[in-house]
Design a protein around this motif. Structure first.
Motif, PDB file in Angstrom:
ATOM      1  N   ARG A  23     -17.762 -33.441  25.308  1.00  0.00           N
ATOM      2  CA  ARG A  23     -17.179 -32.109  25.153  1.00  0.00           C
ATOM      3  C   ARG A  23     -18.148 -31.101  24.553  1.00  0.00           C
ATOM      4  O   ARG A  23     -18.182 -29.940  24.975  1.00  0.00           O
ATOM      5  CB  ARG A  23     -15.918 -32.200  24.288  1.00  0.00           C
ATOM      6  N   LYS A  24     -18.920 -31.501  23.569  1.00  0.00           N
ATOM      7  CA  LYS A  24     -19.843 -30.561  22.926  1.00  0.00           C
ATOM      8  C   LYS A  24     -20.929 -30.103  23.906  1.00  0.00           C
ATOM      9  O   LYS A  24     -21.299 -28.920  23.921  1.00  0.00           O
ATOM     10  CB  LYS A  24     -20.476 -31.207  21.695  1.00  0.00           C
ATOM     11  N   SER A 204     -11.206 -19.941  23.231  1.00  0.00           N
ATOM     12  CA  SER A 204     -11.674 -21.239  22.725  1.00  0.00           C
ATOM     13  C   SER A 204     -10.486 -22.094  22.295  1.00  0.00           C
ATOM     14  O   SER A 204      -9.424 -21.591  21.955  1.00  0.00           O
ATOM     15  CB  SER A 204     -12.613 -21.034  21.534  1.00  0.00           C
ATOM     16  N   TYR A 205     -10.696 -23.397  22.306  1.00  0.00           N
ATOM     17  CA  TYR A 205      -9.668 -24.323  21.852  1.00  0.00           C
ATOM     18  C   TYR A 205     -10.296 -25.366  20.944  1.00  0.00           C
ATOM     19  O   TYR A 205     -11.517 -25.564  20.952  1.00  0.00           O
ATOM     20  CB  TYR A 205      -8.954 -24.991  23.035  1.00  0.00           C
ATOM     21  N   VAL A 206      -9.483 -26.009  20.156  1.00  0.00           N
ATOM     22  CA  VAL A 206      -9.957 -27.048  19.243  1.00  0.00           C
ATOM     23  C   VAL A 206      -9.122 -28.312  19.444  1.00  0.00           C
ATOM     24  O   VAL A 206      -8.009 -28.258  19.959  1.00  0.00           O
ATOM     25  CB  VAL A 206      -9.851 -26.614  17.765  1.00  0.00           C
ATOM     26  N   PHE A 207      -9.691 -29.429  19.028  1.00  0.00           N
ATOM     27  CA  PHE A 207      -8.953 -30.692  19.021  1.00  0.00           C
ATOM     28  C   PHE A 207      -8.446 -30.911  17.597  1.00  0.00           C
ATOM     29  O   PHE A 207      -9.239 -31.047  16.673  1.00  0.00           O
ATOM     30  CB  PHE A 207      -9.835 -31.853  19.484  1.00  0.00           C
ATOM     31  N   MET A 208      -7.147 -30.902  17.461  1.00  0.00           N
ATOM     32  CA  MET A 208      -6.511 -30.928  16.148  1.00  0.00           C
ATOM     33  C   MET A 208      -5.990 -32.322  15.793  1.00  0.00           C
ATOM     34  O   MET A 208      -5.378 -32.996  16.616  1.00  0.00           O
ATOM     35  CB  MET A 208      -5.355 -29.922  16.131  1.00  0.00           C
ATOM     36  N   LYS A 218      -5.981 -36.824  18.638  1.00  0.00           N
ATOM     37  CA  LYS A 218      -6.553 -35.484  18.705  1.00  0.00           C
ATOM     38  C   LYS A 218      -5.983 -34.773  19.930  1.00  0.00           C
ATOM     39  O   LYS A 218      -6.060 -35.302  21.034  1.00  0.00           O
ATOM     40  CB  LYS A 218      -8.077 -35.540  18.800  1.00  0.00           C
ATOM     41  N   HIS A 219      -5.429 -33.580  19.701  1.00  0.00           N
ATOM     42  CA  HIS A 219      -4.813 -32.830  20.792  1.00  0.00           C
ATOM     43  C   HIS A 219      -5.423 -31.436  20.874  1.00  0.00           C
ATOM     44  O   HIS A 219      -5.628 -30.788  19.837  1.00  0.00           O
ATOM     45  CB  HIS A 219      -3.297 -32.736  20.590  1.00  0.00           C
ATOM     46  N   PRO A 220      -5.720 -30.968  22.095  1.00  0.00           N
ATOM     47  CA  PRO A 220      -6.346 -29.650  22.244  1.00  0.00           C
ATOM     48  C   PRO A 220      -5.323 -28.519  22.196  1.00  0.00           C
ATOM     49  O   PRO A 220      -4.280 -28.583  22.843  1.00  0.00           O
ATOM     50  CB  PRO A 220      -6.992 -29.742  23.642  1.00  0.00           C
ATOM     51  N   PHE A 221      -5.648 -27.470  21.427  1.00  0.00           N
ATOM     52  CA  PHE A 221      -4.799 -26.286  21.345  1.00  0.00           C
ATOM     53  C   PHE A 221      -5.680 -25.044  21.347  1.00  0.00           C
ATOM     54  O   PHE A 221      -6.711 -25.000  20.682  1.00  0.00           O
ATOM     55  CB  PHE A 221      -3.936 -26.309  20.072  1.00  0.00           C
TER      56      PHE A 221
END
Length: 286
Positions: A23-24, A204-208, A218-221
């Motif tokens: 992902r990075k 942008s989104y993050v994995f929370m 970890k879920h993307p939001f």
């Protein structure tokens, strides 16, 4: 020839599957000029399509070998690095059967009804275990597979180390929930502290991960707040099944709701620094 062609396609699919999990690296490419040429916004769908394609070529590869075995029981192959000796194709049929079982298991538990049906934990662990079975089993099954996978595997391992909790905390510090609201239509608005080193762009989104719910999921939001807001990040999360449902239930049962609403952002930071965080269960690590 059919079996060999299917095997080469499996090698290529394996490389692309691993790259689709970096992902990075993909984010870096997306933010570069190459991002205008290469469409990376649908990488999750691409990963799913690659998984299905991998299963199809695995089926083709298996059927071709079975056909060869049934029509030529004295057939031998060039597989030297295998689990055992003396079997069909030098014993590689054993690793082949293990790989087929792993592929079938992975595809079944990756189905939408499992992932979105409240069984994400099951999907997560099956996916994780099957990945390593496929990687190690493929190296044992084909003596040249490691040549295909060494570069993607090294890149993937570097990314996993870079995204580990220790590295993330060292670079960003601690994230915690500053405020939240239960909105109509079963939507939760979360406000999470934003470290000074955390930068993002529109869309942008993050994995929370919230340890109070589960320590490893970890879920993307998508970030719904503007980049100009330096104090906190805002997310709007729709309750569905599994993790989001648990989040909604936990916040609904928050006994410190009134106390939380009276706290200012600076006071929340001060509580965290003074180790008073345990008094407020709504403050959790990001």
């Amino acid at each position: 020839m059919v079996a060999k062609a299917g095997g080469k396609c499996l090698d290529l699919c394996s490389v692309l599957l691993f790259l689709s999990m970096c992902r990075k690296t993909l984010t870096t490419i997306r933010n570069s000029p190459l991002g205008r040429i290469i469409a990376l916004d649908q990488v999750v769908d691409v990963h799913k399509a690659l998984g299905i394609t991998y299963g199809i070529f695995a089926l083709l590869h298996t059927i071709a070998h079975v056909f060869t075995f049934l029509h030529n029981k004295d057939a031998t192959g060039n597989y030297d690095f295998v689990l055992t000796a003396g079997g069909y194709f030098g014993g590689s049929y054993i690793s082949g059967l293990i790989l087929v079982a792993a592929i079938i298991t992975l595809l079944i538990f990756a189905h939408t009804k499992v992932r979105r049906g409240g069984h994400f934990t099951l999907f997560y662990w099956v996916h994780l275990v099957c990945y390593w079975i496929l990687l190690i089993g493929s190296v044992l099954h084909c003596q040249h597979f490691w040549k295909w996978m060494i570069a993607p595997a090294i890149l993937y391992i570097i990314e996993k180390i870079a995204s580990s909790e220790i590295i993330q905390k060292a670079y960003y510090g601690r994230f915690f929930i500053v405020d939240y609201k239960i909105l109509p239509s079963k939507v939760v608005e979360l406000k999470i502290s934003r470290p000074a080193t955390f930068n993002f762009h529109a869309g942008s989104y993050v994995f929370m991960t919230i340890p109070h719910i589960t320590p490893y999921e970890k879920h993307p939001f998508t970030i719904s707040s503007s980049a100009e807001n330096k104090e906190y990040l805002t997310f709007h999360i729709k309750m569905q099944q599994g993790w989001t449902k648990k989040l909604h239930e936990v916040l609904n049962k928050d006994s410190t709701h009134k106390i939380r609403k009276s706290q200012k952002l600076s006071e929340a930071y001060q509580m965290e620094k003074n180790n008073d965080i345990k008094k407020f269960p709504w403050l959790q690590n990001f």
